[in-house]
Design a protein around this motif. Structure first.
Motif, PDB file in Angstrom:
ATOM      1  N   GLU A 106     -13.635   7.327  10.074  1.00 42.58           N
ATOM      2  CA  GLU A 106     -12.736   6.219   9.741  1.00 42.58           C
ATOM      3  C   GLU A 106     -13.278   4.943  10.348  1.00 42.58           C
ATOM      4  O   GLU A 106     -13.671   4.932  11.524  1.00 42.58           O
ATOM      5  CB  GLU A 106     -11.328   6.528  10.276  1.00 42.58           C
ATOM      6  N   LEU A 151      -7.416   4.368   2.292  1.00 40.96           N
ATOM      7  CA  LEU A 151      -7.044   3.351   3.281  1.00 40.96           C
ATOM      8  C   LEU A 151      -5.905   3.800   4.182  1.00 40.96           C
ATOM      9  O   LEU A 151      -5.001   4.517   3.754  1.00 40.96           O
ATOM     10  CB  LEU A 151      -6.648   2.047   2.579  1.00 40.96           C
ATOM     11  N   GLU A 152      -5.966   3.328   5.421  1.00 43.88           N
ATOM     12  CA  GLU A 152      -4.886   3.504   6.390  1.00 43.88           C
ATOM     13  C   GLU A 152      -4.521   2.122   6.908  1.00 43.88           C
ATOM     14  O   GLU A 152      -5.373   1.231   6.979  1.00 43.88           O
ATOM     15  CB  GLU A 152      -5.327   4.389   7.564  1.00 43.88           C
ATOM     16  N   GLU A 159     -11.199  -1.369  -2.388  1.00 40.17           N
ATOM     17  CA  GLU A 159      -9.768  -1.103  -2.241  1.00 40.17           C
ATOM     18  C   GLU A 159      -9.156  -1.879  -1.083  1.00 40.17           C
ATOM     19  O   GLU A 159      -8.014  -2.324  -1.165  1.00 40.17           O
ATOM     20  CB  GLU A 159      -9.523   0.396  -2.087  1.00 40.17           C
ATOM     21  N   ALA A 160      -9.912  -2.041   0.000  1.00 37.11           N
ATOM     22  CA  ALA A 160      -9.413  -2.839   1.120  1.00 37.11           C
ATOM     23  C   ALA A 160      -9.135  -4.274   0.649  1.00 37.11           C
ATOM     24  O   ALA A 160      -8.144  -4.878   1.053  1.00 37.11           O
ATOM     25  CB  ALA A 160     -10.408  -2.831   2.274  1.00 37.11           C
ATOM     26  N   ILE A 194      -6.533  -2.776   8.548  1.00 40.18           N
ATOM     27  CA  ILE A 194      -6.811  -1.853   7.446  1.00 40.18           C
ATOM     28  C   ILE A 194      -8.094  -1.103   7.771  1.00 40.18           C
ATOM     29  O   ILE A 194      -9.117  -1.715   8.073  1.00 40.18           O
ATOM     30  CB  ILE A 194      -6.960  -2.614   6.115  1.00 40.18           C
ATOM     31  N   THR A 195      -8.010   0.221   7.715  1.00 38.00           N
ATOM     32  CA  THR A 195      -9.182   1.058   7.947  1.00 38.00           C
ATOM     33  C   THR A 195      -9.445   1.912   6.709  1.00 38.00           C
ATOM     34  O   THR A 195      -8.577   2.054   5.851  1.00 38.00           O
ATOM     35  CB  THR A 195      -8.997   1.983   9.163  1.00 38.00           C
ATOM     36  N   GLY A 196     -10.637   2.469   6.657  1.00 36.12           N
ATOM     37  CA  GLY A 196     -10.987   3.355   5.554  1.00 36.12           C
ATOM     38  C   GLY A 196     -11.412   4.720   6.060  1.00 36.12           C
ATOM     39  O   GLY A 196     -12.240   4.809   6.972  1.00 36.12           O
ATOM     40  N   VAL A 224     -14.220   2.171  -1.180  1.00 37.98           N
ATOM     41  CA  VAL A 224     -13.330   1.964  -0.039  1.00 37.98           C
ATOM     42  C   VAL A 224     -13.241   0.473   0.288  1.00 37.98           C
ATOM     43  O   VAL A 224     -12.156  -0.067   0.514  1.00 37.98           O
ATOM     44  CB  VAL A 224     -13.795   2.781   1.189  1.00 37.98           C
ATOM     45  N   SER A 236      -7.099   2.634  -7.012  1.00 45.08           N
ATOM     46  CA  SER A 236      -7.911   3.450  -6.123  1.00 45.08           C
ATOM     47  C   SER A 236      -8.822   4.330  -6.969  1.00 45.08           C
ATOM     48  O   SER A 236      -8.352   5.051  -7.853  1.00 45.08           O
ATOM     49  CB  SER A 236      -7.010   4.329  -5.247  1.00 45.08           C
ATOM     50  N   TYR A 293      -7.166   7.116  -2.499  1.00 43.93           N
ATOM     51  CA  TYR A 293      -6.410   6.353  -1.503  1.00 43.93           C
ATOM     52  C   TYR A 293      -6.950   6.549  -0.073  1.00 43.93           C
ATOM     53  O   TYR A 293      -6.286   7.133   0.777  1.00 43.93           O
ATOM     54  CB  TYR A 293      -4.921   6.682  -1.585  1.00 43.93           C
ATOM     55  N   GLY A 316       0.773  -1.224   0.000  1.00 44.82           N
ATOM     56  CA  GLY A 316       0.000   0.000   0.000  1.00 44.82           C
ATOM     57  C   GLY A 316       0.809   1.281   0.000  1.00 44.82           C
ATOM     58  O   GLY A 316       0.241   2.372   0.076  1.00 44.82           O
TER      59      GLY A 316
END
Length: 181
Positions: free
Chosen positions: A174, A53-54, A133-134, A111-113, A130, A46, A51, A28
């Motif tokens: 988030e 995601l965290e 993408e995860a 993984i967070t969004g 989101v 994405s 982008y 990522g």
């Protein structure tokens, strides 16, 4: 691809900082460093290059290079930001319905969004992007760890409120989406 398998048997060996860095960068991170941020790219698609995601690596088994605890992956600088340095094995058991094998894994990627990053461009449909993408990022983590001959497992069964509290998330901004061991 042929060797990728979910497993519930982990070695109990810690991960090296080199391997952790590799997994974060190529799942990522920005894969063309030195570029202007607006021209940078990552290894997963994405929607609108938003982008959202965290990634929060939770090091389960620490070592001299990296202590056990919770970190945030700073994509722009390809660095780890320390959130909490402590043994979180008991928290993991409580958060995963007493899933004991997880305590023998070296690292867990949460993984967070950040929903508004996608919503600002796509409205309510952004939430769907989101989630997609995860899945892309998770697959990257699974395949990369397989390439390193590491056991891996996608974890969708967890107590949302425990993840939210640990990460101190505001659910309107988030949300926790996925975990990869």
């Amino acid at each position: 691809l042929n060797k990728r398998r979910s497993t519930r048997t982990f070695s109990g060996v810690s991960i090296s900082i080199k391997d952790l860095s590799y997994l974060l960068l190529y799942s990522g991170g920005i894969v063309n460093p030195g570029m202007v941020l607006d021209e940078s790219r990552r290894s997963y698609p994405s929607a609108g290059a938003r982008y959202p995601l965290e990634v929060y690596p939770l090091v389960i088994i620490g070592n001299e290079e990296i202590k056990a605890g919770l970190y945030h992956y700073n994509v722009k600088e390809h660095t780890l930001e320390v959130i909490l340095e402590e043994d979180l094995k008991q928290w993991l058991l409580e958060s995963t319905g007493n899933f004991k094998p997880i305590t023998k894994a070296s690292v867990l990627f949460i993984i967070t969004g950040v929903l508004d990053r996608a919503r600002v461009k796509y409205g309510d449909r952004g939430y769907r992007y989101v989630l997609i993408e995860a899945g892309h990022m998770a697959q990257n983590l699974l395949l990369l760890s397989t390439g390193l001959r590491m056991a891996n497992l996608a974890v969708g069964g967890y107590v949302d409120s425990k993840i939210t509290k640990l990460l101190d998330l505001e659910l309107t901004k988030e949300v926790p989406l996925y975990m990869i061991v």
